[in-house]
Design a protein around this motif. Structure first.
Motif, PDB file in Angstrom:
ATOM      1  N   THR A 101       0.835  -1.209   0.000  1.00 42.42           N
ATOM      2  CA  THR A 101       0.000   0.000   0.000  1.00 42.42           C
ATOM      3  C   THR A 101       0.865   1.253   0.000  1.00 42.42           C
ATOM      4  N   MET A 102       1.915   1.232   0.797  1.00 39.63           N
ATOM      5  CA  MET A 102       2.830   2.373   0.827  1.00 39.63           C
ATOM      6  C   MET A 102       3.515   2.563  -0.523  1.00 39.63           C
ATOM      7  N   GLY A 103       3.925   1.454  -1.146  1.00 39.28           N
ATOM      8  CA  GLY A 103       4.577   1.541  -2.453  1.00 39.28           C
ATOM      9  C   GLY A 103       3.660   2.089  -3.527  1.00 39.28           C
ATOM     10  N   ALA A 108       0.179  -0.390 -10.104  1.00 37.41           N
ATOM     11  CA  ALA A 108       0.987  -0.759  -8.936  1.00 37.41           C
ATOM     12  C   ALA A 108       0.271  -1.797  -8.083  1.00 37.41           C
ATOM     13  N   MET A 109      -1.024  -1.614  -7.872  1.00 35.10           N
ATOM     14  CA  MET A 109      -1.781  -2.575  -7.071  1.00 35.10           C
ATOM     15  C   MET A 109      -1.796  -3.955  -7.733  1.00 35.10           C
ATOM     16  N   MET A 145      13.920  -6.055  -6.022  1.00 37.54           N
ATOM     17  CA  MET A 145      13.705  -5.426  -4.716  1.00 37.54           C
ATOM     18  C   MET A 145      12.388  -5.865  -4.093  1.00 37.54           C
ATOM     19  N   THR A 146      12.317  -5.771  -2.787  1.00 36.58           N
ATOM     20  CA  THR A 146      11.083  -6.074  -2.074  1.00 36.58           C
ATOM     21  C   THR A 146      10.139  -4.871  -2.156  1.00 36.58           C
ATOM     22  N   PRO A 147       8.854  -5.074  -1.877  1.00 40.27           N
ATOM     23  CA  PRO A 147       7.935  -3.930  -1.848  1.00 40.27           C
ATOM     24  C   PRO A 147       8.395  -2.828  -0.901  1.00 40.27           C
ATOM     25  N   PHE A 206      10.955   3.274  -0.990  1.00 39.17           N
ATOM     26  CA  PHE A 206      12.026   4.270  -0.983  1.00 39.17           C
ATOM     27  C   PHE A 206      12.484   4.605  -2.400  1.00 39.17           C
ATOM     28  N   PHE A 207      12.555   3.588  -3.251  1.00 36.82           N
ATOM     29  CA  PHE A 207      13.001   3.834  -4.624  1.00 36.82           C
ATOM     30  C   PHE A 207      12.021   4.724  -5.378  1.00 36.82           C
TER      31      PHE A 207
END
Length: 258
Positions: free
Chosen positions: A12-14, A75-76, A169-171, A176-177
């Motif tokens: 959700t944050m990503g 994204a979802m 990379m992980t979620p 951060f990316f």
């Protein structure tokens, strides 16, 4: 341990943190852009912005919101397909995450360079799709993601998904990316050459570099975005410039090629 752990999922944050950060960062720039003390840092005068830009601010805001809606949906779906809600995700070491970060930056740069360049070289795609972004001849922060919906999907959203998948990379790392990528993209369109700006100091591909691309003389150069200028230099599309002070105040990124 991250501040949102136990409250909001990394997925959700990503999805939503980059969107929220876009409006906070770009909105901050928009609030200060027309403050008189900052006139001496502008790359274009207010008169140039009003005279040259071919689209209104409300239309830009609507365009960005549409792109971000598509971005959130993709994204979802991406996180839904690649994540297992029943598994415990072990976060890699900082060194591994830093490497994944770098890989994602290089992948995103490569994708965006070639798609962006092709949209300039293909007359149909430029006229009907990419020219929408270049209606902002004088860029400003909120317009960083003002694109035709198809371009927003191909250039930014698909490019981000590929960067995520290739880097492994992980979620959580992606939060951060993608936030970093948003900050860099907004800054590249801010229209101000500011002292102590970390993006403008550390990256050769910065506000002035991209401003050259938005000028008529530089529209077939400086395609690289959002991080490095590697592909421009390798493939001969790099246009150097001098950053000179205007007599009436502010700066001008003056291309060095005819």
């Amino acid at each position: 341990m991250v501040p949102w752990e136990g409250y909001v999922s990394d997925e959700t944050m990503g999805t939503f943190a980059p969107i929220l950060l876009y409006w906070v960062y770009a909105g901050g720039y928009q609030l200060i852009l027309h403050r008189r003390p900052l006139e001496r840092y502008r790359l274009h005068t207010r008169a140039e912005e009003e005279e040259k830009n071919l689209v209104s601010l409300p239309a830009v805001v609507r365009g960005v919101l549409l792109q971000q809606l598509v971005q959130a949906i993709v994204a979802m779906i991406l996180f839904m397909v690649t994540s297992d809600s029943t598994a415990v995700v072990v976060q890699p070491s900082i060194i591994v995450q830093a490497f994944q970060f770098l890989v994602a930056m290089l992948v995103m740069d490569s994708w965006q360079y070639f798609v962006h360049r092709y949209m300039h070289q293909n007359k149909f795609l430029y006229r009907h799709i990419h020219s929408q972004h270049h209606r902002l001849i004088v860029p400003y922060a909120i317009g960083a993601l003002y694109n035709h919906p198809l371009e927003g999907l191909l250039l930014d959203t698909v490019g981000g998904a590929i960067s995520f998948l290739v880097s492994g990379m992980t979620p959580r790392t992606s939060v951060f990316f993608f936030c970093f990528a948003v900050l860099k993209t907004v800054d590249d369109h801010c229209g101000l050459w500011l002292p102590y700006n970390i993006f403008q100091s550390l990256f050769q591909n910065n506000t002035a570099y991209h401003d050259v691309h938005h000028q008529l003389q530089g529209s077939k150069y400086n395609y690289s975005q959002p991080f490095f200028s590697i592909w421009d230099k390798i493939l001969g599309t790099h246009m150097p410039y001098n950053l000179v002070r205007r007599t009436e105040g502010g700066f001008e990124a003056r291309p060095l090629r005819d």
